[in-house]
Design an enzyme around this catalytic site. Sequence first.
Site, PDB file in Angstrom:
ATOM      1  CD  GLN A  17      -2.798   1.566   2.255  1.00 40.26           C
ATOM      2  OE1 GLN A  17      -2.998   2.238   2.407  1.00 40.26           O
ATOM      3  NE2 GLN A  17      -2.781  -0.204   2.821  1.00 40.26           N
ATOM      4  CD  GLU A 139      -1.357   2.393   8.838  1.00 41.49           C
ATOM      5  OE1 GLU A 139      -1.450   2.023   7.178  1.00 41.49           O
ATOM      6  OE2 GLU A 139      -1.918   2.845   9.192  1.00 41.49           O
ATOM      7  CG  ASP A 168       0.288   0.845   4.975  1.00 41.75           C
ATOM      8  OD1 ASP A 168       1.942   0.960   5.193  1.00 41.75           O
ATOM      9  OD2 ASP A 168      -0.110  -0.326   4.501  1.00 41.75           O
ATOM     10  N   GLY A 248      -8.395  23.636  20.661  1.00 40.12           N
ATOM     11  CA  GLY A 248      -8.500  24.938  21.695  1.00 40.12           C
ATOM     12  C   GLY A 248     -10.357  24.786  21.160  1.00 40.12           C
TER      13      GLY A 248
HETATM   14  N1  COA Z   1      11.431 -10.010  -9.015  1.00 36.44           N
HETATM   15  C1  COA Z   1      12.473 -10.878  -8.517  1.00 36.44           C
HETATM   16  N2  COA Z   1      12.766 -10.772  -6.932  1.00 36.44           N
HETATM   17  C2  COA Z   1      11.653  -9.644  -6.884  1.00 36.44           C
HETATM   18  C3  COA Z   1      11.167  -9.037  -8.077  1.00 36.44           C
HETATM   19  C4  COA Z   1      10.890  -8.721  -9.140  1.00 36.44           C
HETATM   20  N3  COA Z   1       9.793  -8.275  -9.875  1.00 36.44           N
HETATM   21  N4  COA Z   1       9.955  -8.112  -6.762  1.00 36.44           N
HETATM   22  C5  COA Z   1      10.482  -8.853  -5.572  1.00 36.44           C
HETATM   23  N5  COA Z   1      11.553  -8.872  -5.504  1.00 36.44           N
HETATM   24  C6  COA Z   1      12.092  -9.785  -4.430  1.00 36.44           C
HETATM   25  C7  COA Z   1      12.700  -9.047  -3.328  1.00 36.44           C
HETATM   26  O1  COA Z   1      13.955  -9.221  -4.402  1.00 36.44           O
HETATM   27  C8  COA Z   1      12.875  -9.930  -1.821  1.00 36.44           C
HETATM   28  O2  COA Z   1      13.963 -10.883  -2.155  1.00 36.44           O
HETATM   29  P1  COA Z   1      14.714 -11.304  -1.118  1.00 36.44           P
HETATM   30  O3  COA Z   1      13.951 -11.212   0.666  1.00 36.44           O
HETATM   31  O4  COA Z   1      15.167 -12.210  -1.129  1.00 36.44           O
HETATM   32  O5  COA Z   1      15.670 -10.154  -0.700  1.00 36.44           O
HETATM   33  C9  COA Z   1      10.974 -10.893  -2.043  1.00 36.44           C
HETATM   34  O6  COA Z   1      11.001 -10.000  -3.174  1.00 36.44           O
HETATM   35  C10 COA Z   1      10.399 -10.088  -0.925  1.00 36.44           C
HETATM   36  O7  COA Z   1      10.477  -8.051  -0.618  1.00 36.44           O
HETATM   37  P2  COA Z   1       9.864  -7.621   0.245  1.00 36.44           P
HETATM   38  O8  COA Z   1       9.484  -6.531   0.930  1.00 36.44           O
HETATM   39  O9  COA Z   1      10.988  -9.099   1.835  1.00 36.44           O
HETATM   40  O10 COA Z   1       8.507  -8.781   0.900  1.00 36.44           O
HETATM   41  P3  COA Z   1       7.699  -9.311   2.313  1.00 36.44           P
HETATM   42  O11 COA Z   1       6.526  -9.664   1.208  1.00 36.44           O
HETATM   43  O12 COA Z   1       8.495 -10.152   2.710  1.00 36.44           O
HETATM   44  O13 COA Z   1       7.948  -8.423   2.912  1.00 36.44           O
HETATM   45  C11 COA Z   1       6.881  -5.770   4.100  1.00 36.44           C
HETATM   46  C12 COA Z   1       6.465  -6.702   2.860  1.00 36.44           C
HETATM   47  C13 COA Z   1       5.440  -4.806   3.452  1.00 36.44           C
HETATM   48  C14 COA Z   1       6.830  -6.756   5.431  1.00 36.44           C
HETATM   49  C15 COA Z   1       8.592  -4.912   3.423  1.00 36.44           C
HETATM   50  O14 COA Z   1       8.662  -4.902   2.096  1.00 36.44           O
HETATM   51  C16 COA Z   1       8.244  -3.958   3.996  1.00 36.44           C
HETATM   52  O15 COA Z   1       9.073  -3.738   5.583  1.00 36.44           O
HETATM   53  N6  COA Z   1       8.294  -2.948   3.045  1.00 36.44           N
HETATM   54  C17 COA Z   1       9.361  -0.957   4.126  1.00 36.44           C
HETATM   55  C18 COA Z   1       8.384  -0.914   4.571  1.00 36.44           C
HETATM   56  C19 COA Z   1       6.650  -0.623   4.131  1.00 36.44           C
HETATM   57  O16 COA Z   1       6.530  -0.520   2.727  1.00 36.44           O
HETATM   58  N7  COA Z   1       5.252  -1.233   4.794  1.00 36.44           N
HETATM   59  C20 COA Z   1       4.263  -0.972   4.440  1.00 36.44           C
HETATM   60  C21 COA Z   1       3.718  -2.179   3.585  1.00 36.44           C
HETATM   61  S1  COA Z   1       2.326  -1.566   2.798  1.00 36.44           S
END
Ligand code: COA
Length: 415
Positions: A17, A139, A168, A248
């Site tokens: 998001q 979030e 988010d 206020g």
């Molecule tokens: N091709 C190949 N790999 C890809 C890709 C693509 N097109 N797009 C994503 N990936 C991979 C990434 O490189 C990552 O791989 P790695 O863990 O081996 O390095 C993996 O997909 C997933 O990334 P990640 O961000 O860790 O996803 P997640 O689902 O585990 O975590 C969140 C989700 C939101 C918790 C995390 O992304 C996060 O903390 N983001 C920052 C804060 C944020 O924006 N949070 C709010 C989200 S609404």
Amino acid sequence: MTKALEGVRILDFTHVQSGPTCTQLLAWFGADVIKVERAGEGDATRGQLRDIPGVDSLYFTMLNHNKRSITLDTKKAKGKEVLDRLIRECDVLVENFAPGALDRMGITWEHIQALNPRMIVASVKGFGPGKYEECKVYENVAQCAGGSASTTGFDDGPPMVTGAQIGDSGTGLHLALGIVAALYQRQTTGRGQKVLAPMQDAVLNLCRVKLRDQQRLERTGTMHEYPQYPDGKFGEAVPRAGNASGGGQPGSILRCKGWEHDPNAYIYFITQAAVWPAICKVIGEDGWIDDEAYATPQARLLHLKPIFARIERWTMTKDKFEAMDILNQYDIPCGPILSMKEIANDPALRATGTIVEVDHPTRGRYLTVGNPIKLSDSPTDVTRSPLLGEHTDEILQQLGYGTDEVAMLHTELVV
Ligand code: COA
């Protein structure tokens, strides 16, 4: 008519998001937003909270309007090669992966700079530098760490998160502003830069008045507009203030006619000092206008509970819209508690394009929130979110790949 960000190319490496809200806004202002997704699954939200089997969820469609989608496995050599071309061609890379994910893909700041020194690299992370910087964040974690949860809810209840997605979508907004500022600065420096919007910081920014109150509390030991005053006790930290008004001008949520069966038959009522005599007349307490126990804002702070109880006896005789109509005649600040059902059908929000209906090839027609920011010279036309990889070939061609190469790449990138 041109659009404000026409000509700006965004490499949208966002998901879920926070990042998508940012790039959606940029798209609405006219930027060409190219969303890079993994083949097969794509942005995880395509499949989350689905209401129609096999169809992109509302979660996805409502956060990814006006974008194009290309599928790339950026961990494979060919995918990386295409990504490098995109980096050369685009102005901004926006990402919100977990900390370190971009580096692990080999897309470091140095790598990007070597390919395109003008590129702006914009990131959402849960936390800024510090002991939590490596954490993944969603979030509600941000709401808790940013000061929102400890200051939301009632005094006798636990901390509470709010339905507004301030962690988010709130951070997405902050990031969008950072990107536009960096684009503006690039006009004079010719250089890109990193833009970081940590979710904790964005939530704290939105909770600014609570840090104000923390300092007031430490200096004076009390805060007269809080419901804890005058009978309750204050502790060391800003307490939860229920539905009390943050400023206020004391306010409260009051029951209206029908509250027994309608959970949203309520009105927010603010006893603004300037209209106190009008309030007294409307509720039939003309004597309060000159009564020294009620006549000044300072005096009223000692009696807010009985005052609101008396006003509520009046609001309970009207439905929330009748009450609004009457109170507005006297410029008394108030607002109906609107349900999502009521908002979805609000003619004014529909007329301004803040609520819009969009056609989608597999979903059909659905409602969404359009661009809430209105630019007089850059109107927003909301177009549907892309299907997964819908624009892969088109984008590859634009990047200079020939027809045969596109066919070959298409197979390699999609498989
Ligand atoms: N091709 C190949 N790999 C890809 C890709 C693509 N097109 N797009 C994503 N990936 C991979 C990434 O490189 C990552 O791989 P790695 O863990 O081996 O390095 C993996 O997909 C997933 O990334 P990640 O961000 O860790 O996803 P997640 O689902 O585990 O975590 C969140 C989700 C939101 C918790 C995390 O992304 C996060 O903390 N983001 C920052 C804060 C944020 O924006 N949070 C709010 C989200 S609404």
